[in-house]
Design a protein around this motif. Structure first.
Motif, PDB file in Angstrom:
ATOM      1  N   LYS A 132       0.827  -1.213   0.000  1.00  0.00           N
ATOM      2  CA  LYS A 132       0.000   0.000   0.000  1.00  0.00           C
ATOM      3  C   LYS A 132       0.859   1.260   0.000  1.00  0.00           C
ATOM      4  CE  LYS A 132      -3.933   2.348   2.050  1.00  0.00           C
ATOM      5  NZ  LYS A 132      -3.846   3.337   1.021  1.00  0.00           N
ATOM      6  N   PHE A 133       1.875   1.293   0.842  1.00  0.00           N
ATOM      7  CA  PHE A 133       2.791   2.441   0.859  1.00  0.00           C
ATOM      8  C   PHE A 133       3.376   2.678  -0.538  1.00  0.00           C
ATOM      9  CE2 PHE A 133       4.005   1.634   5.560  1.00  0.00           C
ATOM     10  CZ  PHE A 133       3.125   2.606   6.012  1.00  0.00           C
ATOM     11  N   PHE A 134       3.834   1.593  -1.149  1.00  0.00           N
ATOM     12  CA  PHE A 134       4.485   1.689  -2.453  1.00  0.00           C
ATOM     13  C   PHE A 134       3.506   2.174  -3.524  1.00  0.00           C
ATOM     14  CE2 PHE A 134       6.425   0.340  -6.385  1.00  0.00           C
ATOM     15  CZ  PHE A 134       7.769   0.565  -6.171  1.00  0.00           C
ATOM     16  N   GLN A 135       2.335   1.577  -3.538  1.00  0.00           N
ATOM     17  CA  GLN A 135       1.336   1.947  -4.538  1.00  0.00           C
ATOM     18  C   GLN A 135       0.873   3.391  -4.356  1.00  0.00           C
ATOM     19  OE1 GLN A 135      -2.082  -0.686  -4.837  1.00  0.00           O
ATOM     20  NE2 GLN A 135      -1.831  -0.583  -7.045  1.00  0.00           N
ATOM     21  N   ASP A 136       0.707   3.815  -3.124  1.00  0.00           N
ATOM     22  CA  ASP A 136       0.313   5.198  -2.865  1.00  0.00           C
ATOM     23  C   ASP A 136       1.385   6.179  -3.343  1.00  0.00           C
ATOM     24  OD1 ASP A 136      -2.062   4.330  -1.722  1.00  0.00           O
ATOM     25  OD2 ASP A 136      -1.437   4.744   0.335  1.00  0.00           O
ATOM     26  N   GLU A 137       2.638   5.811  -3.183  1.00  0.00           N
ATOM     27  CA  GLU A 137       3.745   6.692  -3.564  1.00  0.00           C
ATOM     28  C   GLU A 137       3.991   6.715  -5.077  1.00  0.00           C
ATOM     29  OE1 GLU A 137       7.022   9.325  -2.935  1.00  0.00           O
ATOM     30  OE2 GLU A 137       5.354   8.778  -1.650  1.00  0.00           O
ATOM     31  N   PHE A 138       3.947   5.543  -5.708  1.00  0.00           N
ATOM     32  CA  PHE A 138       4.355   5.435  -7.112  1.00  0.00           C
ATOM     33  C   PHE A 138       3.206   5.141  -8.080  1.00  0.00           C
ATOM     34  CE2 PHE A 138       8.181   4.443  -4.617  1.00  0.00           C
ATOM     35  CZ  PHE A 138       9.025   5.428  -5.113  1.00  0.00           C
ATOM     36  N   THR A 139       2.016   4.936  -7.577  1.00  0.00           N
ATOM     37  CA  THR A 139       0.765   4.679  -8.317  1.00  0.00           C
ATOM     38  C   THR A 139       0.718   3.356  -9.075  1.00  0.00           C
ATOM     39  OG1 THR A 139       1.294   5.878 -10.374  1.00  0.00           O
ATOM     40  CG2 THR A 139       0.311   7.166  -8.560  1.00  0.00           C
ATOM     41  N   THR A 140       1.793   2.639  -9.156  1.00  0.00           N
ATOM     42  CA  THR A 140       1.809   1.343  -9.817  1.00  0.00           C
ATOM     43  C   THR A 140       2.816   0.440  -9.120  1.00  0.00           C
ATOM     44  OG1 THR A 140       2.049   0.156 -11.922  1.00  0.00           O
ATOM     45  CG2 THR A 140       3.561   1.997 -11.537  1.00  0.00           C
ATOM     46  N   LEU A 141       2.624  -0.854  -9.279  1.00  0.00           N
ATOM     47  CA  LEU A 141       3.568  -1.837  -8.761  1.00  0.00           C
ATOM     48  C   LEU A 141       4.433  -2.398  -9.882  1.00  0.00           C
ATOM     49  CD1 LEU A 141       1.123  -3.887  -6.489  1.00  0.00           C
ATOM     50  CD2 LEU A 141       2.572  -1.961  -5.822  1.00  0.00           C
TER      51      LEU A 141
END
Length: 136
Positions: free
Chosen positions: A94-103
């Motif tokens: 979630k942190f990653f997706q919120d920051e970068f918008t994609t995985l």
């Protein structure tokens, strides 16, 4: 378990990156050598290699190696606590997706053509890993 110094961890991850290691290798090995996962550096680097470039160099088809490296590390740190492993993995995602918008590695790197985002992704996930680890 002791606390992780976020700056020390991100510096260690960056050092692996500076020495030609992939995002997955750098994050996994940086984390696990910081918290002593009981595997050698060579074993950790080998374990992380296949997750490079969004898993096997697939880029658009695979998840960012910085994130997968951190999630593999959780499995090594909490092998007998699947609830902890899953909960922390979900938070990192979630942190990653919120920051970068994609995985997706391919979307982050334009199918591997522009890897300037890789170091910031690795640093971000290292910081968030340390934050979660220290809150336990």
């Amino acid at each position: 378990m002791g606390k992780i110094d976020s700056k020390q961890l991100t510096d260690k991850i960056q050092n692996y990156r500076d020495n030609g290691k992939s995002c997955s290798q750098s994050v996994l090995t940086g984390i696990c050598t910081t918290v002593d996962c009981k595997l050698s550096e060579e074993e950790l680097l080998s374990l992380g290699k296949g997750f490079s470039g969004g898993i096997g160099g697939t880029f658009d088809e695979g998840t960012c190696g910085a994130l997968t490296g951190a999630i593999i590390a959780l499995g090594l740190i909490y092998p007998n606590d699947p609830k902890m492993n899953v909960a922390l993995s979900k938070q990192l995602l979630k942190f990653f997706q919120d920051e970068f918008t994609t995985l997706q590695c391919g979307k982050l790197t334009h199918n591997g053509e522009d890897k300037t985002i890789c170091d910031p992704c690795c640093a971000f996930i290292g910081e968030k890993f340390a934050q979660l680890y220290n809150e336990l």
